[in-house]
Design an enzyme around this catalytic site. Structure first.
Site, mmCIF file in Angstrom:
data_model
loop_
_atom_site.group_PDB
_atom_site.id
_atom_site.type_symbol
_atom_site.label_atom_id
_atom_site.label_comp_id
_atom_site.label_asym_id
_atom_site.label_seq_id
_atom_site.Cartn_x
_atom_site.Cartn_y
_atom_site.Cartn_z
ATOM 1 N N TYR A 1 0.833 -1.196 0.000
ATOM 2 C CA TYR A 1 0.000 0.000 0.000
ATOM 3 C C TYR A 1 0.877 1.259 0.000
ATOM 4 C CZ TYR A 1 -4.625 -2.045 -0.043
ATOM 5 O OH TYR A 1 -5.771 -2.679 -0.440
ATOM 6 N N ASP B 1 -11.691 -9.578 2.591
ATOM 7 C CA ASP B 1 -12.965 -9.359 1.889
ATOM 8 C C ASP B 1 -13.516 -10.694 1.401
ATOM 9 O OD1 ASP B 1 -12.889 -6.611 2.218
ATOM 10 O OD2 ASP B 1 -13.509 -6.220 0.150
ATOM 11 N N ASP C 1 -5.887 -7.349 2.927
ATOM 12 C CA ASP C 1 -7.108 -6.606 2.609
ATOM 13 C C ASP C 1 -7.989 -7.438 1.683
ATOM 14 O OD1 ASP C 1 -8.832 -4.499 2.728
ATOM 15 O OD2 ASP C 1 -7.726 -3.222 1.338
ATOM 16 N N LYS D 1 4.088 -14.351 -2.017
ATOM 17 C CA LYS D 1 4.158 -14.683 -3.445
ATOM 18 C C LYS D 1 5.649 -14.757 -3.785
ATOM 19 C CE LYS D 1 2.392 -15.284 -7.595
ATOM 20 N NZ LYS D 1 1.818 -16.608 -7.940
ATOM 21 N N ASP E 1 -2.293 -16.446 -4.487
ATOM 22 C CA ASP E 1 -3.281 -16.945 -5.448
ATOM 23 C C ASP E 1 -3.753 -18.348 -5.073
ATOM 24 O OD1 ASP E 1 -0.655 -17.614 -5.970
ATOM 25 O OD2 ASP E 1 -0.811 -17.527 -8.149
#
Ligand code: ATP
Length: 358
Positions: free
Chosen positions: A134, A248, A244, A187, A220
């Protein structure tokens, strides 16, 4: 009667002025029952603060927050602000950075009586809140995004050992109170140095918790695993953006974004904040689900109670959770859950449930 704590109430934008008062009303009922004392201080933030004070986060609000034990923050909707107010870091991002609220704790649990896609889900995403991808908050000054020409945009991510150690410790401490399983998200096959450091420092932190089961997944792959076998995860620790997105996903799997709570905590102070945004599409209609805000406020009381070893706050938090569980189990809910109650009426159902509980 325990000591009196001082908590801020910041309604925010969109559905904030509808759901935050409900959360405070339900918390007040639970606190009275538990014999705990909280003084609530309303403070301006967001579009209303721009109109009254000329800033989305007025200096007076910031000064007041510095004196408080914690606060409840409604969602913000930057896009509703005049253009000159959109370029500064949004109030929530600013507060996380200013108060070093490094841990964003986001539980996702399916409640009986709701339409959860994943009925067995009961996990907590522990999201690093101050750096990572971010770029709007990961620099000391300015942002990590650049635009050298109109057709070129770049961003910088930041990963530091001390911040990763803090969030890893938070995740393991939490896991030790739950099913003792921590899943590290990264990742590292592509973002080798940055997310690789995140994975490795979390793994090093695991050495202090030999009883914990630790595994790690690429972001992923984990997204797919969360959909396929959500009940297998307990505590998921992630950098800022991965956390984040995953929270969700987990919130929606658990039934509705309107049910997903969170707190943002440092070692000194905490901020209750629903996972969802300002939901401008339903703002002002009185139909928003206040549950996430109610449960976030319960998390704040629980955090404060544990910090001060004050059982009455922990009891109040548990009462609020039982009220949510009890009312939802009766099939009572807001429109997003397939129910018929409006925001305020749902809040009254929670208050009524607490009153009737023996
Ligand atoms: P942000 O980027 O701030 O998270 P967003 O635009 O991505 O915001 P939300 O504002 O969370 O997303 O809204 C996503 C969808 O979920 C919208 O259709 C909204 O109406 C719905 N929604 C969000 N919160 C609630 C709630 N408390 N009750 C009912 N519906 C909600």
């Amino acid at each position: 009667m325990s000591q009196t704590y001082r908590l801020g109430v910041l309604d925010g934008d969109g559905i904030g002025p509808e759901i935050v008062p409900v959360a405070v009303r339900v918390a007040t009922g639970a606190l009275e029952r538990a014999g705990a004392g909280v003084e609530w201080l309303p403070l301006p933030v967001g579009l209303a603060a721009i109109e009254s004070h000329g800033a989305a986060l007025p200096a007076s609000t910031l000064r007041a927050l510095e004196t408080l034990d914690g606060w409840v923050l409604g969602p913000h909707d930057n896009m509703s602000y005049p253009p000159e107010h959109r370029t500064v870091l949004n109030p929530s991002g600013f507060l996380r950075k200013h108060f070093d609220l490094y841990a964003n704790i986001r539980p996702a649990r399916a409640f009986p009586g709701t339409r959860a896609t994943a009925t067995g889900i009961d996990l907590v995403v522990v999201r690093e809140n101050t750096e990572g991808f971010y770029a709007d908050r990961n620099m000391h000054a300015g942002t990590g995004e650049f635009m050298p020409s109109p057709d070129v945009a770049m961003s910088v991510s930041v990963f530091t050992r001390p911040a990763i150690e803090c969030i890893a410790r938070t995740a393991f401490e939490l896991a030790m109170t739950r099913r003792r399983h921590v899943t590290i998200v990264h990742k590292a096959n592509v973002l080798t140095l940055t997310t690789g450091l995140f994975r490795d420092v979390c793994r090093e932190a695991a050495a202090a918790y030999p009883a914990a089961l630790v595994d790690d997944f690429h972001i992923d792959a984990l997204a797919a695993h969360l959909v396929r076998r959500p009940g297998d995860f307990d505590v998921v620790v992630a950098e800022n953006m991965f956390g984040d997105i995953l929270s969700d996903l987990a919130g929606e799997l658990a039934g509705s974004l309107g049910l997903a709570p969170s707190i943002n905590a440092s070692d000194a102070v905490a901020m209750a904040q629903a996972v969802h945004g300002a939901a401008p599409d339903i703002a002002g209609k009185g139909v928003a689900n206040p549950t996430a805000m109610v449960l976030s406020t319960a998390m704040l009381l629980d955090w404060l109670g544990r910090k001060h070893a004050d059982e009455s706050l922990v009891i109040a938090a548990k009462t609020m959770e039982r009220a949510v569980e009890g009312v939802l189990a009766l099939g009572i809910g807001t429109a997003d859950l397939g129910g018929t109650l409006g925001t305020a009426a749902f809040g009254e159902a929670l208050v009524g449930w607490m009153r009737d509980e023996r």
